[in-house]
Design a protein around this motif. Structure first.
Motif, short mmCIF file in Angstrom:
data_model
loop_
_atom_site.label_atom_id
_atom_site.label_comp_id
_atom_site.label_asym_id
_atom_site.label_seq_id
_atom_site.Cartn_x
_atom_site.Cartn_y
_atom_site.Cartn_z
N THR A 1 -13.57 -20.12 1.42
CA THR A 1 -13.33 -21.46 1.73
C THR A 1 -12.91 -21.56 3.13
OG1 THR A 1 -12.67 -22.04 -0.29
CG2 THR A 1 -11.91 -23.52 1.23
N ILE A 2 -13.62 -22.47 4.04
CA ILE A 2 -13.36 -22.41 5.51
C ILE A 2 -12.85 -23.85 5.59
CG2 ILE A 2 -14.31 -22.33 7.70
CD1 ILE A 2 -16.54 -20.55 6.36
N ARG A 3 -11.63 -23.80 6.26
CA ARG A 3 -10.82 -25.10 6.62
C ARG A 3 -11.27 -25.56 8.00
NH1 ARG A 3 -5.81 -24.08 7.34
NH2 ARG A 3 -4.98 -26.19 6.61
N ILE A 4 -11.73 -26.62 8.15
CA ILE A 4 -12.18 -27.25 9.47
C ILE A 4 -11.42 -28.12 9.97
CG2 ILE A 4 -14.56 -26.45 9.02
CD1 ILE A 4 -15.47 -29.41 8.02
N ARG A 5 -11.42 -28.58 11.00
CA ARG A 5 -10.80 -29.65 11.97
C ARG A 5 -10.74 -31.07 11.00
NH1 ARG A 5 -12.01 -32.89 15.65
NH2 ARG A 5 -13.59 -31.39 16.50
N ASP A 6 -9.63 -31.83 11.01
CA ASP A 6 -9.65 -33.16 10.51
C ASP A 6 -10.55 -34.02 11.60
OD1 ASP A 6 -8.06 -32.36 8.34
OD2 ASP A 6 -6.11 -33.20 9.15
N HIS B 1 -22.05 -23.16 12.82
CA HIS B 1 -21.57 -22.97 14.53
C HIS B 1 -21.36 -24.29 14.87
CE1 HIS B 1 -22.67 -18.76 14.16
NE2 HIS B 1 -24.07 -18.89 14.05
N ALA B 2 -21.85 -25.34 13.96
CA ALA B 2 -21.43 -26.77 14.56
C ALA B 2 -20.04 -27.29 14.10
CB ALA B 2 -22.69 -27.74 14.05
N PHE B 3 -19.20 -26.40 13.34
CA PHE B 3 -18.04 -27.09 12.83
C PHE B 3 -16.84 -26.22 13.46
CE2 PHE B 3 -20.93 -28.05 9.69
CZ PHE B 3 -20.64 -29.33 9.31
N PRO B 4 -15.66 -26.89 13.94
CA PRO B 4 -14.56 -26.36 14.59
C PRO B 4 -13.84 -25.69 13.35
CG PRO B 4 -14.26 -28.80 14.40
CD PRO B 4 -15.61 -28.36 14.00
N THR B 5 -13.55 -24.36 13.16
CA THR B 5 -13.24 -23.65 12.37
C THR B 5 -11.50 -23.74 12.33
OG1 THR B 5 -15.01 -22.51 11.58
CG2 THR B 5 -13.01 -21.68 10.72
N VAL B 6 -10.74 -23.90 11.24
CA VAL B 6 -9.29 -23.62 11.34
C VAL B 6 -8.78 -22.48 10.76
CG1 VAL B 6 -6.96 -24.52 10.72
CG2 VAL B 6 -8.81 -26.21 11.57
N ALA B 7 -9.04 -22.20 9.59
CA ALA B 7 -8.97 -20.93 8.92
C ALA B 7 -9.81 -20.56 7.95
CB ALA B 7 -7.58 -20.89 8.27
N THR B 8 -9.81 -19.42 7.45
CA THR B 8 -10.88 -19.02 6.16
C THR B 8 -10.05 -18.53 4.93
OG1 THR B 8 -12.41 -18.51 7.88
CG2 THR B 8 -12.62 -17.70 5.42
N ILE B 9 -10.32 -18.83 3.91
CA ILE B 9 -9.47 -18.51 2.66
C ILE B 9 -10.68 -17.72 1.74
CG2 ILE B 9 -8.34 -19.46 0.74
CD1 ILE B 9 -7.63 -22.02 2.30
N GLY B 10 -10.15 -16.52 1.34
CA GLY B 10 -11.00 -15.56 0.81
C GLY B 10 -11.92 -14.75 1.46
N SER B 11 -12.21 -13.57 1.03
CA SER B 11 -12.75 -12.90 1.63
C SER B 11 -14.05 -12.02 0.73
CB SER B 11 -11.98 -11.59 1.84
OG SER B 11 -11.63 -10.78 1.07
#
Length: 564
Positions: free
Chosen positions: A515-520, A554-564
């Motif tokens: 799960t990749i959290r992206i900017r609001d 690559h078009a999304f500003p990533t905040v954090a990644t959950i899981g591996s």
């Protein structure tokens, strides 16, 4: 007096709609014969067109002849003929006397939007489909029409966005139908026709609310439930501006509204609605928010798509509307209406056999170079199919790439529900993951963990091994145990739903879902980029939940990644 006049004017329209609905239900009892008659009539009418001569329409006397002479086609095959019509050569697709009123624009697979001819017959088919749908929905909720049709909020787009070299308008068919309504019927619709020319999305939403929030609304009609949710969220956020505009008889200058539209709206705007403003102020004072369940307490039902990717948005309705029924508007696109739902709270609808000839490709045969098709009456309940359309708009055996499931029959006519666009499959290592599977997995995970995501998107991520990442906005999924459980649940559901995915995971050819959290705010930006690139309108826009493009991440500003 106005209510009496509306009842007087509206009664003939309701009676005509009921006659059409009765005819439609009768036609479903002989759907096979009716479909064949419709096909041969359409073939005969356009036999002298360039398309008809090229495909030997004169030799077509049965559906079997039709399948032999005309190959299954997408927009690319139709485009040369459509371009000739755009340049004024109507005979490229149509027989003598055919009038092309406009071209309906919709998103294409390239940078150029698709343009679908709208003939007089195609427009009549479109309007009849809505009448049949509408009268059944309203009769199921009689309070909406008991004392004259209550106000309806429907957001339309401009039917004259641009013009072809021959001067034929291109835009949204909803705008054309709105412009053709009688003046008295038009008063039932809250959104002024000139509002369709507002290009800025939030400004259009604000205008829609400005002229509807004080009314005893009967229903809201929009293809996409995200349109409805975004509009009412804006109303809550802009509550002070709305209340002030109602009280003062103004329309705030901060909104991006063309000058000519502002001038046309001036007469409606200048009426001061102080009582309505005080009522809304009281709602805000008591609840701290401005929500439609409080300012439209008598809303009968909501009208929008319910199938495929739309299910994710419907979970957001209770917060804003309380528990209200939803009536699917039908599987409908610029190319044509495919279904007419006749019940609430289901994405399934009766195939619109009255207006188009349909064929279906079984899902398992879709990759064959020349797949065999079946007619509407030959569908099998529980099986999935891709839809082919032959329409009054010059489309023949047109593959719209919509995957549907037959869930039953109404007479001889199948009842189908939309699953997903066929283009939304991803296969990094042969797993053939579908958008429908992604939606099902994420919806299950949300229920299990107790989350409500406003939107999400699954993307393939290249690596060693490759994997999938599910993108969510940061405020929707704060870091913590719930986020970890959500990621694990999506992974487990995908394994259950897709045995090939499970096999690829077990053999380590695929890594686990992350799960990749992206900017609001990223979803709004993503929507704008897609509309700018492919054309179409915000009302047509469907938020994808699976894109099979390893570069898309690559078009999304990533905040954090959950899981591996």
């Amino acid at each position: 007096m106005l209510r009496f006049i509306k009842r007087l004017v509206g009664r003939p329209i309701a009676n005509r709609a009921r006659r059409l609905a009765v005819e439609f239900h009768q036609q479903t009892k002989r759907a096979g014969a009716f479909q064949r008659e419709l096909l041969l009539s359409r073939i005969a009418r356009n036999a002298d067109s360039a398309f008809g001569r090229d495909h030997h329409f004169g030799e077509i006397h049965s559906p079997e002849d039709f399948r032999r002479q005309v190959p299954i086609a997408d927009y690319t095959r139709h485009e040369p003929y459509i371009d000739r019509v755009r340049n004024g050569d109507v005979s490229a697709l149509f027989g003598p006397g055919t009038e092309v009123l406009m071209f309906a624009m919709t998103s294409g697979t390239t940078n150029r939007p698709k343009t679908i001819p709208v003939t007089r017959e195609a427009l009549n088919n479109y309007r009849e489909g809505w009448l049949i749908w509408g009268i059944q929905a309203f009769d199921a909720h009689p309070d909406i029409i008991e004392n004259g049709l209550r106000p309806i909020l429907q957001i339309a787009s401009d039917w004259r966005e641009s013009y072809t070299p021959a001067g034929i308008p291109c835009g949204a068919i909803t705008g054309l139908t709105a412009s053709m309504q009688s003046r008295m019927i038009r008063t039932t619709y809250c959104m002024p026709p000139s509002g369709s020319r507002i290009k800025d999305v939030e400004s259009k939403y604000y205008v829609a609310l400005r002229y509807s929030i004080y009314k005893n609304l009967g229903t809201i009609i929009a293809a996409n439930p995200s349109t409805i949710l975004n509009m009412v969220r804006l109303g809550d956020r802009e509550r002070e501006t709305l209340i002030r505009d109602l009280h003062d008889g103004t329309l705030a200058t901060r909104w991006s509204i063309p000058d000519d539209v502002r001038r046309e709206l001036r007469f409606r705007t200048r009426i001061r609605r102080k009582d309505a403003a005080r009522r809304l102020e009281q709602i805000v004072s008591e609840t701290g928010r401005l929500l439609p369940k409080d300012y439209w307490p008598n809303l009968e039902f909501l009208s929008n798509w319910m199938g495929g990717t739309m299910r994710a948005y419907l979970r957001g309705y209770p917060e804003f509307f309380g528990e209200k029924p939803v009536r699917d508007v039908g599987l409908i696109a610029s190319e044509g209406r495919m279904t007419i739902p006749i019940e609430d709270n289901t994405p399934a609808g009766v195939l619109d056999i009255r207006h188009h000839y349909f064929e279906f490709i079984p899902e398992e045969d879709a990759d064959k170079p020349d797949p065999q098709t079946v007619e509407a009456v030959d569908l099998v309940e529980g099986k999935n199919y891709f839809v082919l359309l032959t329409t009054a708009g010059g489309l023949y055996r047109y593959n719209i790439f919509d995957l549907v499931r037959c869930v039953g029959f109404h007479g001889e006519a199948p009842i189908v529900e939309f699953l997903n666009k066929g283009a939304h499959f991803s296969s990094l290592t042969g797993e053939k993951l579908s958008e429908h599977q992604v939606i099902t997995a994420v919806e299950s995970a949300q229920r299990s963990v107790g989350l409500r995501l406003r939107s999400y998107l699954l993307l393939p991520i290249w690596g060693d091994p490759p994997s999938y990442g599910i993108l969510v906005e940061a405020s929707d999924l704060p870091e913590g145990e719930a986020a970890d459980r959500f990621t694990a649940e999506v992974e487990e559901q995908l394994r259950t739903l897709n045995v090939e995915y499970a096999a690829k995971r077990d053999s380590l050819r695929l890594g686990p879902v992350r799960t990749i959290r992206i900017r609001d705010g990223a979803w709004g930006e993503f929507q704008k980029r897609r509309l700018a690139r492919s054309g179409g309108t915000v009302e047509q826009y469907k938020q994808p939940h699976l894109i099979p493009d390893v570069e898309a991440i690559h078009a999304f500003p990533t905040v954090a990644t959950i899981g591996s």
